[in-house]
Design a protein around this motif. Structure first.
Motif, PDB file in Angstrom:
ATOM      1  N   LEU A 131      42.306  25.427  54.221  1.00 48.90           N
ATOM      2  CA  LEU A 131      41.267  25.131  53.232  1.00 48.90           C
ATOM      3  C   LEU A 131      41.532  25.796  51.879  1.00 48.90           C
ATOM      4  O   LEU A 131      40.714  25.688  50.963  1.00 48.90           O
ATOM      5  N   LEU A 132      42.662  26.464  51.755  1.00 50.61           N
ATOM      6  CA  LEU A 132      42.987  27.205  50.532  1.00 50.61           C
ATOM      7  C   LEU A 132      44.029  26.478  49.691  1.00 50.61           C
ATOM      8  O   LEU A 132      44.984  25.912  50.223  1.00 50.61           O
ATOM      9  N   ASP A 133      43.845  26.550  48.366  1.00 49.73           N
ATOM     10  CA  ASP A 133      44.870  26.084  47.429  1.00 49.73           C
ATOM     11  C   ASP A 133      45.900  27.180  47.190  1.00 49.73           C
ATOM     12  O   ASP A 133      47.073  26.901  46.982  1.00 49.73           O
ATOM     13  N   GLU A 134      45.431  28.431  47.179  1.00 52.24           N
ATOM     14  CA  GLU A 134      46.306  29.577  46.919  1.00 52.24           C
ATOM     15  C   GLU A 134      45.880  30.733  47.806  1.00 52.24           C
ATOM     16  O   GLU A 134      44.701  30.861  48.141  1.00 52.24           O
ATOM     17  N   ARG A 135      46.865  31.582  48.146  1.00 51.36           N
ATOM     18  CA  ARG A 135      46.572  32.757  48.974  1.00 51.36           C
ATOM     19  C   ARG A 135      47.593  33.848  48.648  1.00 51.36           C
ATOM     20  O   ARG A 135      48.789  33.626  48.749  1.00 51.36           O
ATOM     21  N   GLU A 136      47.097  34.985  48.229  1.00 54.86           N
ATOM     22  CA  GLU A 136      47.935  36.170  48.016  1.00 54.86           C
ATOM     23  C   GLU A 136      47.425  37.272  48.931  1.00 54.86           C
ATOM     24  O   GLU A 136      46.215  37.476  49.028  1.00 54.86           O
ATOM     25  N   VAL A 137      48.344  37.978  49.585  1.00 48.91           N
ATOM     26  CA  VAL A 137      47.966  39.057  50.494  1.00 48.91           C
ATOM     27  C   VAL A 137      48.843  40.267  50.180  1.00 48.91           C
ATOM     28  O   VAL A 137      50.068  40.138  50.047  1.00 48.91           O
ATOM     29  N   PHE A 138      48.214  41.427  50.078  1.00 47.29           N
ATOM     30  CA  PHE A 138      48.914  42.680  49.813  1.00 47.29           C
ATOM     31  C   PHE A 138      48.597  43.671  50.927  1.00 47.29           C
ATOM     32  O   PHE A 138      47.426  43.968  51.170  1.00 47.29           O
ATOM     33  N   LEU A 139      49.612  44.168  51.614  1.00 57.77           N
ATOM     34  CA  LEU A 139      49.450  45.242  52.596  1.00 57.77           C
ATOM     35  C   LEU A 139      49.745  46.538  51.875  1.00 57.77           C
ATOM     36  O   LEU A 139      50.806  46.680  51.248  1.00 57.77           O
ATOM     37  N   THR A 140      48.826  47.499  51.965  1.00 56.61           N
ATOM     38  CA  THR A 140      48.974  48.738  51.213  1.00 56.61           C
ATOM     39  C   THR A 140      48.685  49.951  52.079  1.00 56.61           C
ATOM     40  O   THR A 140      48.054  49.851  53.134  1.00 56.61           O
ATOM     41  N   THR A 141      49.147  51.084  51.606  1.00 54.14           N
ATOM     42  CA  THR A 141      48.832  52.378  52.198  1.00 54.14           C
ATOM     43  C   THR A 141      48.099  53.198  51.140  1.00 54.14           C
ATOM     44  O   THR A 141      48.561  53.268  49.988  1.00 54.14           O
TER      45      THR A 141
END
Length: 100
Positions: free
Chosen positions: A86-96
């Motif tokens: 259902l998304l046009d765009e998706r950004e994901v950031f894994l952080t500490t």
């Protein structure tokens, strides 16, 4: 050595006309994720300048807990199988966490 928590930040651009469908899936995903043993928080915010953009922040006690989340049946069904299409765009950031 102590295990570091993992924080996830994501930006989702929801396809036009798909927000209500997404919110039904996301409500269930949120509830089930919050019940996971290693989950610290799961917050969903809506961008004030674009109603179709959601910003998510999630916290997990460790990388193992975060991986357990994305390997869970509810993530596979609700997120991968239901929300992501259902998304046009998706950004994901894994952080500490760096400075607290």
């Amino acid at each position: 050595m102590a295990t570091s928590p993992v924080y996830v930040f994501a930006r989702w651009k929801v396809k036009e006309g798909k927000m209500q469908e997404l919110l039904q899936l996301l409500t269930s995903l949120h509830t089930q994720t919050r019940a996971e043993e290693g989950n610290l928080f799961y917050t969903v915010c809506q961008d004030n300048s674009d109603a179709n953009t959601l910003l998510l922040s999630e916290g997990y006690t460790s990388a193992t807990a975060q991986q357990a989340h994305v390997s869970s049946d509810h993530y596979k069904k609700l997120a991968a199988g239901g929300i992501i299409p259902l998304l046009d765009e998706r950004e994901v950031f894994l952080t500490t966490p760096f400075i607290k």
